[in-house]
Design a protein around this motif. Sequence first.
Motif, PDB file in Angstrom:
ATOM      1  N   LEU A   1      39.962  41.603  48.310  1.00 36.17           N
ATOM      2  CA  LEU A   1      40.061  43.051  48.064  1.00 36.17           C
ATOM      3  C   LEU A   1      38.768  43.753  48.479  1.00 36.17           C
ATOM      4  O   LEU A   1      38.794  44.824  49.089  1.00 36.17           O
ATOM      5  CB  LEU A   1      40.329  43.318  46.575  1.00 36.17           C
ATOM      6  CG  LEU A   1      41.662  42.821  46.017  1.00 36.17           C
ATOM      7  CD1 LEU A   1      41.687  42.965  44.500  1.00 36.17           C
ATOM      8  CD2 LEU A   1      42.812  43.586  46.648  1.00 36.17           C
TER       9      LEU A   1
ATOM     10  N   ARG B   1      33.801  48.904  43.184  1.00 43.34           N
ATOM     11  CA  ARG B   1      32.529  49.600  43.440  1.00 43.34           C
ATOM     12  C   ARG B   1      31.744  49.890  42.163  1.00 43.34           C
ATOM     13  O   ARG B   1      30.572  49.520  42.065  1.00 43.34           O
ATOM     14  CB  ARG B   1      32.760  50.874  44.247  1.00 43.34           C
ATOM     15  CG  ARG B   1      32.894  50.594  45.721  1.00 43.34           C
ATOM     16  CD  ARG B   1      33.293  51.831  46.494  1.00 43.34           C
ATOM     17  NE  ARG B   1      33.953  51.473  47.731  1.00 43.34           N
ATOM     18  CZ  ARG B   1      33.310  51.193  48.857  1.00 43.34           C
ATOM     19  NH1 ARG B   1      32.006  51.244  48.900  1.00 43.34           N
ATOM     20  NH2 ARG B   1      33.978  50.849  49.947  1.00 43.34           N
TER      21      ARG B   1
ATOM     22  N   SER C   1      33.811  47.224  50.004  1.00 46.71           N
ATOM     23  CA  SER C   1      32.812  47.109  48.938  1.00 46.71           C
ATOM     24  C   SER C   1      32.095  45.761  48.977  1.00 46.71           C
ATOM     25  O   SER C   1      31.080  45.568  48.297  1.00 46.71           O
ATOM     26  CB  SER C   1      33.445  47.350  47.560  1.00 46.71           C
ATOM     27  OG  SER C   1      34.532  46.491  47.356  1.00 46.71           O
TER      28      SER C   1
ATOM     29  N   ALA D   1      40.946  46.508  42.630  1.00 42.99           N
ATOM     30  CA  ALA D   1      40.382  47.133  43.825  1.00 42.99           C
ATOM     31  C   ALA D   1      39.620  48.410  43.472  1.00 42.99           C
ATOM     32  O   ALA D   1      38.500  48.622  43.928  1.00 42.99           O
ATOM     33  CB  ALA D   1      41.487  47.431  44.833  1.00 42.99           C
ATOM     34  N   SER D   2      40.221  49.236  42.608  1.00 43.96           N
ATOM     35  CA  SER D   2      39.568  50.510  42.297  1.00 43.96           C
ATOM     36  C   SER D   2      38.328  50.291  41.431  1.00 43.96           C
ATOM     37  O   SER D   2      37.438  51.137  41.397  1.00 43.96           O
ATOM     38  CB  SER D   2      40.549  51.452  41.600  1.00 43.96           C
ATOM     39  OG  SER D   2      40.991  50.864  40.396  1.00 43.96           O
ATOM     40  N   GLY D   3      38.279  49.157  40.740  1.00 43.67           N
ATOM     41  CA  GLY D   3      37.128  48.912  39.876  1.00 43.67           C
ATOM     42  C   GLY D   3      35.952  48.242  40.551  1.00 43.67           C
ATOM     43  O   GLY D   3      34.886  48.089  39.963  1.00 43.67           O
TER      44      GLY D   3
ATOM     45  N   HIS E   1      35.121  40.799  34.124  1.00 47.11           N
ATOM     46  CA  HIS E   1      35.910  42.023  34.064  1.00 47.11           C
ATOM     47  C   HIS E   1      36.151  42.406  32.615  1.00 47.11           C
ATOM     48  O   HIS E   1      36.605  41.574  31.821  1.00 47.11           O
ATOM     49  CB  HIS E   1      37.231  41.832  34.801  1.00 47.11           C
ATOM     50  CG  HIS E   1      37.920  43.118  35.132  1.00 47.11           C
ATOM     51  ND1 HIS E   1      38.573  43.868  34.185  1.00 47.11           N
ATOM     52  CD2 HIS E   1      38.023  43.800  36.299  1.00 47.11           C
ATOM     53  CE1 HIS E   1      39.066  44.952  34.764  1.00 47.11           C
ATOM     54  NE2 HIS E   1      38.746  44.938  36.048  1.00 47.11           N
TER      55      HIS E   1
ATOM     56  N   ARG F   1      46.137  44.186  41.111  1.00 44.52           N
ATOM     57  CA  ARG F   1      45.418  44.279  42.382  1.00 44.52           C
ATOM     58  C   ARG F   1      44.788  45.651  42.540  1.00 44.52           C
ATOM     59  O   ARG F   1      43.627  45.770  42.902  1.00 44.52           O
ATOM     60  CB  ARG F   1      46.382  44.045  43.552  1.00 44.52           C
ATOM     61  CG  ARG F   1      46.352  42.640  44.112  1.00 44.52           C
ATOM     62  CD  ARG F   1      47.318  42.537  45.267  1.00 44.52           C
ATOM     63  NE  ARG F   1      46.835  43.224  46.466  1.00 44.52           N
ATOM     64  CZ  ARG F   1      46.131  42.631  47.414  1.00 44.52           C
ATOM     65  NH1 ARG F   1      45.823  41.360  47.307  1.00 44.52           N
ATOM     66  NH2 ARG F   1      45.740  43.300  48.470  1.00 44.52           N
ATOM     67  N   GLN F   2      45.602  46.666  42.225  1.00 43.28           N
ATOM     68  CA  GLN F   2      45.095  48.036  42.357  1.00 43.28           C
ATOM     69  C   GLN F   2      43.965  48.294  41.369  1.00 43.28           C
ATOM     70  O   GLN F   2      42.950  48.887  41.717  1.00 43.28           O
ATOM     71  CB  GLN F   2      46.224  49.051  42.144  1.00 43.28           C
ATOM     72  CG  GLN F   2      47.041  49.288  43.407  1.00 43.28           C
ATOM     73  CD  GLN F   2      48.395  49.922  43.097  1.00 43.28           C
ATOM     74  OE1 GLN F   2      48.657  50.312  41.966  1.00 43.28           O
ATOM     75  NE2 GLN F   2      49.245  50.010  44.105  1.00 43.28           N
ATOM     76  N   ALA F   3      44.180  47.819  40.145  1.00 47.02           N
ATOM     77  CA  ALA F   3      43.159  48.021  39.110  1.00 47.02           C
ATOM     78  C   ALA F   3      41.857  47.339  39.525  1.00 47.02           C
ATOM     79  O   ALA F   3      40.776  47.903  39.378  1.00 47.02           O
ATOM     80  CB  ALA F   3      43.649  47.469  37.782  1.00 47.02           C
TER      81      ALA F   3
ATOM     82  N   ASP G   1      38.397  46.826  51.271  1.00 50.01           N
ATOM     83  CA  ASP G   1      37.924  48.211  51.081  1.00 50.01           C
ATOM     84  C   ASP G   1      36.443  48.390  51.414  1.00 50.01           C
ATOM     85  O   ASP G   1      35.882  49.463  51.224  1.00 50.01           O
ATOM     86  CB  ASP G   1      38.244  48.712  49.670  1.00 50.01           C
ATOM     87  CG  ASP G   1      37.294  48.168  48.618  1.00 50.01           C
ATOM     88  OD1 ASP G   1      36.433  47.329  48.940  1.00 50.01           O
ATOM     89  OD2 ASP G   1      37.408  48.594  47.451  1.00 50.01           O
TER      90      ASP G   1
END
Length: 358
Positions: free
Chosen positions: A80, A32, A86, A28-30, A66, A24-26, A84
Amino acid sequence: WAKADGKARWTLFDPERNAHRVTRQALASGLRPAVERGEFVLDYQPLVELAGGRPHGVEALVRWRHPQFGLLTPNRFIGLAEEDGSIVQLGRWVLRTACRQARRWQLDHPGVPPLFVSVNVAVRQVWDSDLVADVAQILEETGLPAELLQLELTESAVMGSAGRPLRALRALSDMGVRIAIDDFGTGYSNLAYLSRLPVSALKLDGSFVRGFQYETQTQTQPQTQTQTQYEPQTQPQAQTQYETQGDTRHETQRAARHETQCEARHEGAPSESGGAPTDPADAVIVEALVQLAHRLGLTVTAECVETAQQAERLRRIGCDAGQGWLYSRPVPAERIAELLASGRGTCQADTEGSGFGN
Ligand code: C2E
Ligand code: MG
Ligand code: MG
Ligand code: MG
């Protein structure tokens, strides 16, 4: 949350949960950078007039290619992206890509009636961005007539919409853009309220359509249906060709959707023959909804039409259009171009359950 709830503490050490969280974090940060790197693609799924079987539009559905996790369906990342923010940037990309594509089809296939493109819009696009300005600019830039654009919003995005969202809906509607309510029936379903908004179409949630497999009087179901529930009985030929081109993405998508799309609204008791639950109340409600919607000047498109029986019943109660695996799965733009080029522009929703290419 694990700290707040002692009972959940153990989940911190659950490797599966942890892996899920890391992913999830990976993701979310990817999000944008992925928009900028062009990792998103759109598939298109035909929307088919039930009387006549002609596709009149397509819904644009986003996928994320991805680099690490492979092809991801929207259920994995749209939430996600909403969290955030995006989604605003991604949504703009979807809108522009879909409009450009619809214009391309229109120019390339002047001999057939143009398909409108239906684009999903997230709540935050209405609240946190200037959706009206974006749409106006994208229509101008792509040359797509406003009448060939439909925006799909969920009930929760428009319910209680005063101020900004309502002004946005009015402005879009004045421009000639159509507004559809997506997944209709899963929220508050206040038709009286919706009818006062500049909304012109309802997309009836797939959970209603599930109960449409059989006649309400017929409570017994053939055993074989249990297995084929998620599969059109005859694979549309075009689709088969597509899937044999070495592209396995749709299998992955199907697995993801199996859990998330078209779930029955309530489990109900399985019928005596062991088939899927059929709720006569669904049929009654859907029929009443369609009638009411028509009297309020709204058209109705049913989601998740998987069998010819469902299509036939929906047609008989006056539902205007359908979308689902019976006709076609979501496919890349080239497949839609082939459909237009074939000159048929029709999918036969015949009783054999065949789709395109027959
Ligand atoms: P939705 O807008 O309700 O789209 C319909 C979903 O049902 C799609 O799932 C479609 O592939 C699936 N579907 C269509 N026919 C059938 C069928 O016969 N049987 C079954 N079981 N499923 C069927 P998908 O592509 O995974 O999209 C899921 C959701 O993600 C969409 O639901 C929509 O809410 C959201 N979404 C997709 N693209 C976008 C986008 O560009 N922007 C935003 N904000 N949301 C999007
Ligand atoms: Mg939709
Ligand atoms: Mg929908
Ligand atoms: Mg849905």
